[in-house]
Design a protein around this motif. Sequence first.
Motif, PDB file in Angstrom:
ATOM      1  N   ILE A   1       0.841  -1.200   0.000  1.00  0.00           N
ATOM      2  CA  ILE A   1       0.000   0.000   0.000  1.00  0.00           C
ATOM      3  C   ILE A   1       0.874   1.247   0.000  1.00  0.00           C
ATOM      4  O   ILE A   1       0.591   2.223  -0.707  1.00  0.00           O
ATOM      5  CB  ILE A   1      -0.949  -0.007   1.214  1.00  0.00           C
ATOM      6  N   LEU A   2       1.946   1.212   0.792  1.00  0.00           N
ATOM      7  CA  LEU A   2       2.897   2.328   0.790  1.00  0.00           C
ATOM      8  C   LEU A   2       3.519   2.489  -0.595  1.00  0.00           C
ATOM      9  O   LEU A   2       3.573   3.601  -1.139  1.00  0.00           O
ATOM     10  CB  LEU A   2       3.986   2.095   1.834  1.00  0.00           C
ATOM     11  N   LYS A   3       3.978   1.402  -1.153  1.00  0.00           N
ATOM     12  CA  LYS A   3       4.626   1.456  -2.465  1.00  0.00           C
ATOM     13  C   LYS A   3       3.676   1.992  -3.534  1.00  0.00           C
ATOM     14  O   LYS A   3       4.054   2.859  -4.344  1.00  0.00           O
ATOM     15  CB  LYS A   3       5.124   0.058  -2.846  1.00  0.00           C
ATOM     16  N   ASN A   4       2.450   1.522  -3.535  1.00  0.00           N
ATOM     17  CA  ASN A   4       1.478   2.010  -4.506  1.00  0.00           C
ATOM     18  C   ASN A   4       1.156   3.482  -4.279  1.00  0.00           C
ATOM     19  O   ASN A   4       0.904   4.234  -5.237  1.00  0.00           O
ATOM     20  CB  ASN A   4       0.193   1.174  -4.434  1.00  0.00           C
ATOM     21  N   GLY A   5       1.175   3.906  -3.010  1.00  0.00           N
ATOM     22  CA  GLY A   5       0.968   5.317  -2.705  1.00  0.00           C
ATOM     23  C   GLY A   5       2.097   6.185  -3.235  1.00  0.00           C
ATOM     24  O   GLY A   5       1.859   7.298  -3.734  1.00  0.00           O
ATOM     25  N   ILE A   6       3.321   5.684  -3.133  1.00  0.00           N
ATOM     26  CA  ILE A   6       4.467   6.427  -3.658  1.00  0.00           C
ATOM     27  C   ILE A   6       4.371   6.538  -5.184  1.00  0.00           C
ATOM     28  O   ILE A   6       4.687   7.583  -5.775  1.00  0.00           O
ATOM     29  CB  ILE A   6       5.784   5.744  -3.248  1.00  0.00           C
ATOM     30  N   ILE A   7       3.923   5.470  -5.834  1.00  0.00           N
ATOM     31  CA  ILE A   7       3.732   5.514  -7.294  1.00  0.00           C
ATOM     32  C   ILE A   7       2.674   6.556  -7.651  1.00  0.00           C
ATOM     33  O   ILE A   7       2.848   7.346  -8.596  1.00  0.00           O
ATOM     34  CB  ILE A   7       3.325   4.119  -7.820  1.00  0.00           C
ATOM     35  N   LYS A   8       1.566   6.579  -6.899  1.00  0.00           N
ATOM     36  CA  LYS A   8       0.515   7.574  -7.127  1.00  0.00           C
ATOM     37  C   LYS A   8       1.045   8.986  -6.890  1.00  0.00           C
ATOM     38  O   LYS A   8       0.740   9.915  -7.663  1.00  0.00           O
ATOM     39  CB  LYS A   8      -0.664   7.278  -6.199  1.00  0.00           C
ATOM     40  N   LEU A   9       1.845   9.152  -5.845  1.00  0.00           N
ATOM     41  CA  LEU A   9       2.437  10.459  -5.552  1.00  0.00           C
ATOM     42  C   LEU A   9       3.318  10.912  -6.707  1.00  0.00           C
ATOM     43  O   LEU A   9       3.280  12.083  -7.112  1.00  0.00           O
ATOM     44  CB  LEU A   9       3.241  10.370  -4.256  1.00  0.00           C
ATOM     45  N   HIS A  10       4.104  10.000  -7.248  1.00  0.00           N
ATOM     46  CA  HIS A  10       4.964  10.322  -8.390  1.00  0.00           C
ATOM     47  C   HIS A  10       4.126  10.756  -9.598  1.00  0.00           C
ATOM     48  O   HIS A  10       4.472  11.715 -10.300  1.00  0.00           O
ATOM     49  CB  HIS A  10       5.822   9.110  -8.749  1.00  0.00           C
ATOM     50  N   ASP A  11       3.022  10.075  -9.827  1.00  0.00           N
ATOM     51  CA  ASP A  11       2.149  10.430 -10.945  1.00  0.00           C
ATOM     52  C   ASP A  11       1.567  11.832 -10.763  1.00  0.00           C
ATOM     53  O   ASP A  11       1.458  12.604 -11.729  1.00  0.00           O
ATOM     54  CB  ASP A  11       1.008   9.413 -11.072  1.00  0.00           C
ATOM     55  N   VAL A  12       1.199  12.161  -9.537  1.00  0.00           N
ATOM     56  CA  VAL A  12       0.662  13.488  -9.240  1.00  0.00           C
ATOM     57  C   VAL A  12       1.714  14.567  -9.521  1.00  0.00           C
ATOM     58  O   VAL A  12       1.414  15.617 -10.105  1.00  0.00           O
ATOM     59  CB  VAL A  12       0.187  13.555  -7.774  1.00  0.00           C
ATOM     60  N   ILE A  13       2.957  14.302  -9.103  1.00  0.00           N
ATOM     61  CA  ILE A  13       4.040  15.264  -9.343  1.00  0.00           C
ATOM     62  C   ILE A  13       4.257  15.450 -10.840  1.00  0.00           C
ATOM     63  O   ILE A  13       4.380  16.579 -11.336  1.00  0.00           O
ATOM     64  CB  ILE A  13       5.342  14.796  -8.664  1.00  0.00           C
ATOM     65  N   GLN A  14       4.298  14.350 -11.571  1.00  0.00           N
ATOM     66  CA  GLN A  14       4.562  14.422 -13.007  1.00  0.00           C
ATOM     67  C   GLN A  14       3.441  15.129 -13.763  1.00  0.00           C
ATOM     68  O   GLN A  14       3.676  15.712 -14.822  1.00  0.00           O
ATOM     69  CB  GLN A  14       4.762  13.020 -13.576  1.00  0.00           C
ATOM     70  N   SER A  15       2.225  15.083 -13.226  1.00  0.00           N
ATOM     71  CA  SER A  15       1.122  15.780 -13.884  1.00  0.00           C
ATOM     72  C   SER A  15       1.238  17.293 -13.731  1.00  0.00           C
ATOM     73  O   SER A  15       0.654  18.050 -14.514  1.00  0.00           O
ATOM     74  CB  SER A  15      -0.214  15.309 -13.316  1.00  0.00           C
ATOM     75  N   SER A  16       2.011  17.748 -12.718  1.00  0.00           N
ATOM     76  CA  SER A  16       2.201  19.186 -12.495  1.00  0.00           C
ATOM     77  C   SER A  16       3.526  19.691 -13.054  1.00  0.00           C
ATOM     78  O   SER A  16       3.630  20.861 -13.458  1.00  0.00           O
ATOM     79  CB  SER A  16       2.144  19.497 -10.996  1.00  0.00           C
ATOM     80  N   LEU A  17       4.543  18.815 -13.068  1.00  0.00           N
ATOM     81  CA  LEU A  17       5.875  19.204 -13.519  1.00  0.00           C
ATOM     82  C   LEU A  17       6.292  18.293 -14.669  1.00  0.00           C
ATOM     83  O   LEU A  17       5.967  17.104 -14.677  1.00  0.00           O
ATOM     84  CB  LEU A  17       6.875  19.090 -12.370  1.00  0.00           C
ATOM     85  N   ASP A  18       7.021  18.845 -15.614  1.00  0.00           N
ATOM     86  CA  ASP A  18       7.377  18.068 -16.811  1.00  0.00           C
ATOM     87  C   ASP A  18       8.814  17.577 -16.778  1.00  0.00           C
ATOM     88  O   ASP A  18       9.460  17.450 -17.813  1.00  0.00           O
ATOM     89  CB  ASP A  18       7.121  18.892 -18.081  1.00  0.00           C
ATOM     90  N   TYR A  19       9.331  17.309 -15.583  1.00  0.00           N
ATOM     91  CA  TYR A  19      10.693  16.799 -15.449  1.00  0.00           C
ATOM     92  C   TYR A  19      10.748  15.858 -14.237  1.00  0.00           C
ATOM     93  O   TYR A  19       9.858  15.883 -13.386  1.00  0.00           O
ATOM     94  CB  TYR A  19      11.703  17.944 -15.278  1.00  0.00           C
ATOM     95  N   PRO A  20      11.774  15.010 -14.154  1.00  0.00           N
ATOM     96  CA  PRO A  20      11.851  14.034 -13.052  1.00  0.00           C
ATOM     97  C   PRO A  20      12.049  14.707 -11.691  1.00  0.00           C
ATOM     98  O   PRO A  20      12.808  15.667 -11.571  1.00  0.00           O
ATOM     99  CB  PRO A  20      13.069  13.177 -13.413  1.00  0.00           C
TER     100      PRO A  20
END
Length: 359
Positions: free
Chosen positions: A212-231
């Motif tokens: 659940i933590l790991k999937n949350g981190i993946i979701k968090l990464h997706d949220v960041i990428q939707s706002s910023l266009d770089y890693p």
Amino acid sequence: MAGFIKELTKQDGNFICYNLDTSSSFIDSILDDYKCLPYVSFYYAIKANGNEKYLKLMSSKGVGADCASIEEINLAKRNKFNEISVTCPGFDGKEVRNIIEQNIHFDVDNWGQLNDADLYDVNIGLRVDTEINESRFGFKIEELPSEDYLKDHRINIDTLHIHYGNKDEESLISLINYVEKLLSTNKIFKNIRKLNIGGGIELFYISGKKEILKNGIIKLHDVIQSSLDYPVQIIMEPGTLFSIPVGYLNAKVKYVNKNKIYLGFSNFNLGEWNKLNILAVNGQLINVNNEAKYTYELYGNTCLEGDMFGKFSMPFEVKKGDDIILFPVGAYNYSLVRNLHSMPNPKIIYYENGEIIYD
């Protein structure tokens, strides 16, 4: 484990043993969980356990160091951590500037600290308070530095730091939503390269919910990428999770009064950070499935009323002179150690490569 316990029975007195072998394997297992997510980094929170042998083990794993004092920074440098990140409201402006001049990353905690440091031409992080719980740490969202202030001081915000203590499934969702809100409403975070979410992730592992933590981190990464266009790198700073399994306390029974056992060391003096369990008595492992024939209360050796290790059920009788091994004492115990009655702290020994090592 049986071989380790057997080696402990050869030792005498009250002591703490750091099992570096099992700790190494445990750390590797956590890092392996995230090998498939190259945007995740781990920094070890040195405040949890600053023992230098343990720090050398941590640095050998390639993790970074999370520091909150000059002394911890020196420990991180001495033990050759590749990355060091610092935040704490306890640093004054001169100390903040000195840390930055050493090319060590600093996350500023509040306006007073920022003003006192009088920073120009720097890359820094900002620690931001959350809407998840009440905290004295971090900038309130309505008090964040303006774009004009940062431009005038030629300050670039490269890290967003959000730390709110122990996390669970509900608060993880709140964190994801909060990050999305911050990135969509605050242009000062448009250039961040790191998001630091702190530690407090051990509950996911203890409760068997690490996925659940790991999937949350993946979701968090997706949220960041939707706002910023770089890693953007996501940093977690576990202290308890990494260090809690390293320590074992061997305490000798001084005497028994009915169902009360008095040990040769104090739970109060040890810092009483974690709930301890009895692992073995005189080298005999305690199986929770064994029939409970005796119930004991374990007390420390001080005159403090609350100096109690807990209540335990045992399959056999405990006697004066027995050695009881309690676990875990790796996280925050020695960091918070006291010396009520001027009592000495237990010595520390180590178990490494299948052998007992003395410091």
